[in-house]
Design a protein around this motif. Structure first.
Motif, PDB file in Angstrom:
ATOM      1  N   LYS A  35       1.028  -1.176  -0.140  1.00  0.00           N
ATOM      2  CA  LYS A  35       0.008  -0.203   0.185  1.00  0.00           C
ATOM      3  C   LYS A  35       1.115   1.225   0.368  1.00  0.00           C
ATOM      4  CE  LYS A  35      -3.460  -2.408   1.989  1.00  0.00           C
ATOM      5  NZ  LYS A  35      -3.724  -3.315   3.182  1.00  0.00           N
ATOM      6  N   GLY A  36       0.937   1.945  -0.999  1.00  0.00           N
ATOM      7  CA  GLY A  36       1.278   2.771  -1.272  1.00  0.00           C
ATOM      8  C   GLY A  36       2.317   3.010  -2.804  1.00  0.00           C
ATOM      9  N   VAL A  37       3.383   4.024  -2.477  1.00  0.00           N
ATOM     10  CA  VAL A  37       4.111   4.673  -3.522  1.00  0.00           C
ATOM     11  C   VAL A  37       5.504   3.519  -4.120  1.00  0.00           C
ATOM     12  CG1 VAL A  37       5.163   6.198  -5.065  1.00  0.00           C
ATOM     13  CG2 VAL A  37       2.997   5.828  -4.272  1.00  0.00           C
ATOM     14  N   LYS A  57      -0.641  -2.544 -13.768  1.00  0.00           N
ATOM     15  CA  LYS A  57      -1.445  -1.984 -14.406  1.00  0.00           C
ATOM     16  C   LYS A  57      -2.989  -1.687 -15.155  1.00  0.00           C
ATOM     17  CE  LYS A  57       1.768   0.696 -17.824  1.00  0.00           C
ATOM     18  NZ  LYS A  57       1.596   1.429 -19.615  1.00  0.00           N
ATOM     19  N   GLY A  60      -4.535  -2.672 -11.993  1.00  0.00           N
ATOM     20  CA  GLY A  60      -5.292  -1.129 -10.544  1.00  0.00           C
ATOM     21  C   GLY A  60      -4.325  -0.140 -10.083  1.00  0.00           C
ATOM     22  N   CYS A  61      -2.589  -0.595 -10.516  1.00  0.00           N
ATOM     23  CA  CYS A  61      -1.833   0.418  -9.857  1.00  0.00           C
ATOM     24  C   CYS A  61      -1.054   1.342 -11.204  1.00  0.00           C
ATOM     25  CB  CYS A  61       0.052  -0.599 -10.473  1.00  0.00           C
ATOM     26  SG  CYS A  61      -0.274  -1.965  -9.104  1.00  0.00           S
ATOM     27  N   GLU A  62      -1.198   2.686 -10.598  1.00  0.00           N
ATOM     28  CA  GLU A  62      -0.920   3.728 -11.661  1.00  0.00           C
ATOM     29  C   GLU A  62       1.279   3.480 -11.272  1.00  0.00           C
ATOM     30  OE1 GLU A  62      -2.130   7.685  -9.356  1.00  0.00           O
ATOM     31  OE2 GLU A  62      -3.439   7.206 -10.241  1.00  0.00           O
ATOM     32  N   ASN A  74       2.044   2.983  -8.024  1.00  0.00           N
ATOM     33  CA  ASN A  74       1.272   3.537  -6.676  1.00  0.00           C
ATOM     34  C   ASN A  74       0.316   2.373  -6.422  1.00  0.00           C
ATOM     35  OD1 ASN A  74      -0.763   4.627  -5.054  1.00  0.00           O
ATOM     36  ND2 ASN A  74      -0.749   6.149  -6.194  1.00  0.00           N
ATOM     37  N   LYS A  76      -2.039   1.896  -4.202  1.00  0.00           N
ATOM     38  CA  LYS A  76      -2.981   2.722  -4.143  1.00  0.00           C
ATOM     39  C   LYS A  76      -3.656   1.710  -2.215  1.00  0.00           C
ATOM     40  CE  LYS A  76      -4.795   4.582  -7.959  1.00  0.00           C
ATOM     41  NZ  LYS A  76      -5.562   4.554  -9.219  1.00  0.00           N
ATOM     42  N   ASN A  77      -4.714   1.233  -3.191  1.00  0.00           N
ATOM     43  CA  ASN A  77      -5.214   0.017  -1.715  1.00  0.00           C
ATOM     44  C   ASN A  77      -5.422  -1.526  -1.912  1.00  0.00           C
ATOM     45  OD1 ASN A  77      -5.458   2.227   0.568  1.00  0.00           O
ATOM     46  ND2 ASN A  77      -7.603   2.624  -0.637  1.00  0.00           N
ATOM     47  N   THR A  80      -7.265  -4.190  -8.356  1.00  0.00           N
ATOM     48  CA  THR A  80      -8.897  -4.365  -8.435  1.00  0.00           C
ATOM     49  C   THR A  80      -9.033  -5.508  -9.461  1.00  0.00           C
ATOM     50  OG1 THR A  80      -8.377  -2.533  -9.931  1.00  0.00           O
ATOM     51  CG2 THR A  80      -9.294  -2.797  -8.201  1.00  0.00           C
TER      52      THR A  80
END
Ligand code: S3P
Length: 425
Positions: A35-37, A57, A60-62, A74, A76-77, A80
């Motif tokens: 969780k985080g960057v 990607k 769901g990762c940036e 990133n 995120k949580n 997905t």
């Protein structure tokens, strides 16, 4: 793209080795679980690692390629559900590691790959994952594989193979499973997964060839990836066999689960020196000076095989220039790589004029044999066969043509630019 090359002048100079492919895959995937960057410096640009990046990607990762050369992920949580099937391209590492991650998610997914990857065996990961409670749908243990996310439980698994891909798959599934997962292998395979997961805070313990992992949360990483010893190996081979060569390879990962090639070169009487040994993000790294050498044959077998599995094609080229008979045994899994590397290497090396025979699990090579060349070489959609052929071409009496050389892009798109720096005086 076809490439024609002729006998080389001595190799001289200093080059930087591009980032390790195995570590890059792991940095991308494990960042997706934190969780985080995460910040990743010096990552591989090979097509295999780009397959992994595209998949995270889709999950769901940036991902951001910053101007400072650092890639940020990133996560995120949580991961997905992907909107479409996940393309693993030509990459066995992507397929087997991501399968371990996806098996324990709350969503369904589907993995597929190119023609070569679709023929490669996946039973080695499907069987232990199913023992952990994974729900996988496949035809004869090959890609495409549908993964119905389910809750997993730990297992105590004794693997018959020494494979880092299988080990990593099960450890990643174990990271998200109830209870303890214990994985044991006959000989120690590359341990980048263990080192990186530890670095990211996972509850993991290593005892000789066993690893115990418990459900854990990962912290984001800030990592610099060392150069790939499997890429450096081609230049080591070139320096050893092209008369009067003397080169320095900078920034090479020398993790002992990967450095079997260095032990082999020393045992063959090769002139190799490690300079400036250091630790980079938990991985041993050094610069390597290597020179043309009067080589002698040896037998390569047992625990060293997983420590140099990807270098065996180019080791056959080195062995063709060593006095005596080199025997390579216990390497049957080479038949399950991007191509059947035992049959393919033997066939192409024979065309060049080498005295080489295949055995069920390796090779017998008689040296020192002058390579005549003057022929066309096939690379069987296999990056390491393409680059090994190129290295043999440097000492062939007549020019050789290597067909479909673009397969190098799988692990080492910079190969031609770098070798040309060393061969232009
Ligand atoms: C790899 C493990 C090895 C190796 C492959 C990369 C990894 O495969 O051949 O190129 O990154 O874990 P196996 O695990 O099948 O031996």
């Amino acid at each position: 793209m076809d490439v024609t090359l002729e006998k080389s002048l001595p190799l001289k100079g200093e080059i930087e080795i591009p980032a390790d492919k195995s570590i890059t895959h792991r940095a991308f995937m494990f960042s997706a679980l934190a969780k985080g960057v995460s910040r990743i410096k010096n990552y591989s640009l090979g097509a295999d690692c780009m397959s992994t990046l595209e998949i995270i990607k889709q999950l769901g990762c940036e991902v951001d390629f910053t101007d400072t050369g650092i890639l940020t992920v990133n996560a995120k949580n949580a991961l997905t559900a992907p909107k479409s099937s996940l393309n693993c391209g030509n990459s066995g590492t992507t397929t087997r590691l991501i399968a371990g991650i996806l098996a324990g998610q709350k969503f369904n997914s589907k993995l597929y790959g190119d023609e070569s990857l679709s023929k490669r065996p996946m039973k080695r990961v499907i069987t232990p994952l199913e023992l952990m409670g994974a729900k996988l749908i496949h035809n004869d243990y090959k890609l495409p594989i549908e993964i119905n996310g389910s809750s997993l439980h730990g297992i105590n698994y004794n693997s018959a193979l020494s494979s880092a891909q299988v080990k990593s798959c099960i450890l990643l599934a174990g990271l998200n499973a109830e209870g303890e997962t214990i994985y044991t292998e006959p000989y120690k395979s590359r341990n980048h997964t263990e080192l990186m997961l530890e670095y990211m805070g996972a509850d993991l313990k290593v005892n000789k060839n066993s690893v115990v992992i418990k459900k854990s949360e990962l912290s984001p990483i800030d990592i610099t990836i060392p150069g790939d010893i499997s890429s450096a190996a081609f230049f080591m081979a070139a320096a050893l066999i092209v008369p009067d060569s003397d080169i320095v390879l900078k920034n090479v990962g020398i993790n002992e689960t990967r450095s079997g090639i260095i032990d082999v070169i020393k045992a063959m009487n090769g002139d190799i020196e490690l300079i400036n040994e250091r630790l980079v993000s938990n991985e041993k790294t050094a610069d390597i000076r290597i020179k043309y050498s009067d080589l002698k044959a040896l037998t390569i077998e047992g625990e060293i095989i997983p420590r140099l599995i990807d270098e065996l094609p180019v080791i056959t080229v080195i062995a063709s220039q060593a006095k005596g008979t080199t025997i390579i045994k216990n390497a049957g899994d080479l038949r399950n790589k991007e191509a059947d590397r035992i049959t393919a290497v033997t066939k192409e090396m024979k065309k060049l004029g080498a005295d080489i025979e295949e055995t069920s699990d390796g090779f017998i090579i008689n040296g020192k044999q002058s390579l005549k060349g003057g022929c066309e070489i096939e690379c069987y959609h296999d990056h390491r066969i393409a680059m090994s052929a190129y290295i043999s071409g440097l000492i062939c009496e007549s020019p050789i043509k290597i067909n479909n050389f673009q397969w190098v892009d799988i692990s080492f798109p910079e190969f031609l630019t770098i070798i040309k720096k060393l061969t232009v005086l």
